[in-house]
Motif scaffolding. Sequence first.
Motif, PDB file in Angstrom:
ATOM      1  N   LEU A 159     -29.106 -88.606 105.895  1.00 42.29           N
ATOM      2  CA  LEU A 159     -27.718 -88.724 106.337  1.00 42.29           C
ATOM      3  C   LEU A 159     -27.614 -89.673 107.519  1.00 42.29           C
ATOM      4  N   ARG A 161     -24.176 -91.130 108.573  1.00 43.53           N
ATOM      5  CA  ARG A 161     -22.905 -90.913 109.254  1.00 43.53           C
ATOM      6  C   ARG A 161     -22.128 -89.838 108.523  1.00 43.53           C
ATOM      7  N   LEU A 162     -21.192 -89.225 109.255  1.00 38.91           N
ATOM      8  CA  LEU A 162     -20.307 -88.233 108.662  1.00 38.91           C
ATOM      9  C   LEU A 162     -18.908 -88.511 109.179  1.00 38.91           C
ATOM     10  N   LEU A 169     -14.478 -84.673 103.920  1.00 36.38           N
ATOM     11  CA  LEU A 169     -15.584 -85.128 104.751  1.00 36.38           C
ATOM     12  C   LEU A 169     -16.439 -86.076 103.925  1.00 36.38           C
ATOM     13  N   PRO A 171     -19.878 -88.083 103.770  1.00 34.27           N
ATOM     14  CA  PRO A 171     -21.210 -88.393 104.276  1.00 34.27           C
ATOM     15  C   PRO A 171     -21.691 -89.746 103.770  1.00 34.27           C
ATOM     16  N   SER A 182     -17.350 -87.672  98.763  1.00 38.22           N
ATOM     17  CA  SER A 182     -16.606 -86.824  99.689  1.00 38.22           C
ATOM     18  C   SER A 182     -16.779 -85.363  99.312  1.00 38.22           C
ATOM     19  N   VAL A 186     -19.169 -79.470 104.647  1.00 40.58           N
ATOM     20  CA  VAL A 186     -20.545 -79.930 104.799  1.00 40.58           C
ATOM     21  C   VAL A 186     -21.275 -78.950 105.711  1.00 40.58           C
ATOM     22  N   PHE A 198     -25.040 -86.951 115.415  1.00 38.54           N
ATOM     23  CA  PHE A 198     -23.767 -87.296 114.783  1.00 38.54           C
ATOM     24  C   PHE A 198     -22.584 -87.084 115.722  1.00 38.54           C
TER      25      PHE A 198
END
Length: 229
Positions: A159, A161-162, A169, A171, A182, A186, A198
């Motif tokens: 991962l 970015r979120l 949401l 990722p 999406s 999460v 993050f």
Amino acid sequence: MTKRKLAALSLRSMSDFASTPHVLIVGSGLTGSLTGFHLRQRCGGKIRIDVADMARGAGGRMSTTRWGSDDVKANTGAQYVSCFSPEATALVEAARASDGPGCPCPMDRVDDPLKRSTIFLLRPDEDYTNWLPRGGTNSVVKYFLSRGTPDVVSFEARLQRLTQSGSKLCPQFDRGGSLSASYDAVVLAMPPKDILKFFGSDDGSPDPQSQADLHRRTNRGKHRPLPDG
């Protein structure tokens, strides 16, 4: 059975979802695997569950290394499965006695565990029941991961970015094409240092000291031979 490292993000309560909620669990250690297991137990087929992990397989800190023609196993992460609550003990007993593909998950009780291996326990040693899985400690993780019947499992997906788009949401991974763009919720079942990267900087840049980036710089693509003996 797990450390307090679980962070959950949700933009709406479960009762507000207009369609089948789609949940992503990032991390397939014991925390992530148990999260998927309990979600499936409570929601059945009314929820879609994806699991992503930066590693090549499930286990997290409950890792087991195998090598040699005799398939020698060494627990290089947690040495035992240790529980003190009746709920955790019942889960372990169920894993030992279950039936179905790849089950049961055989474990032997250890009445006198190595003391240095219990350094992180929160109660006196005598309050715990300790089990040594015959297939390695990560076999317990794999048991709960499989029993959660995730719709998609994607390994080697880190991962990056979120972000949020409307009520979703989003990722972003460095790889993992089978994952959705999406999600409704999460769950970050990762070490705290990786979770904080993050949210810890105003400009959104990653923390260069996070475990994921340290792994990228120092370990990825390097294979060292095992020492003699």
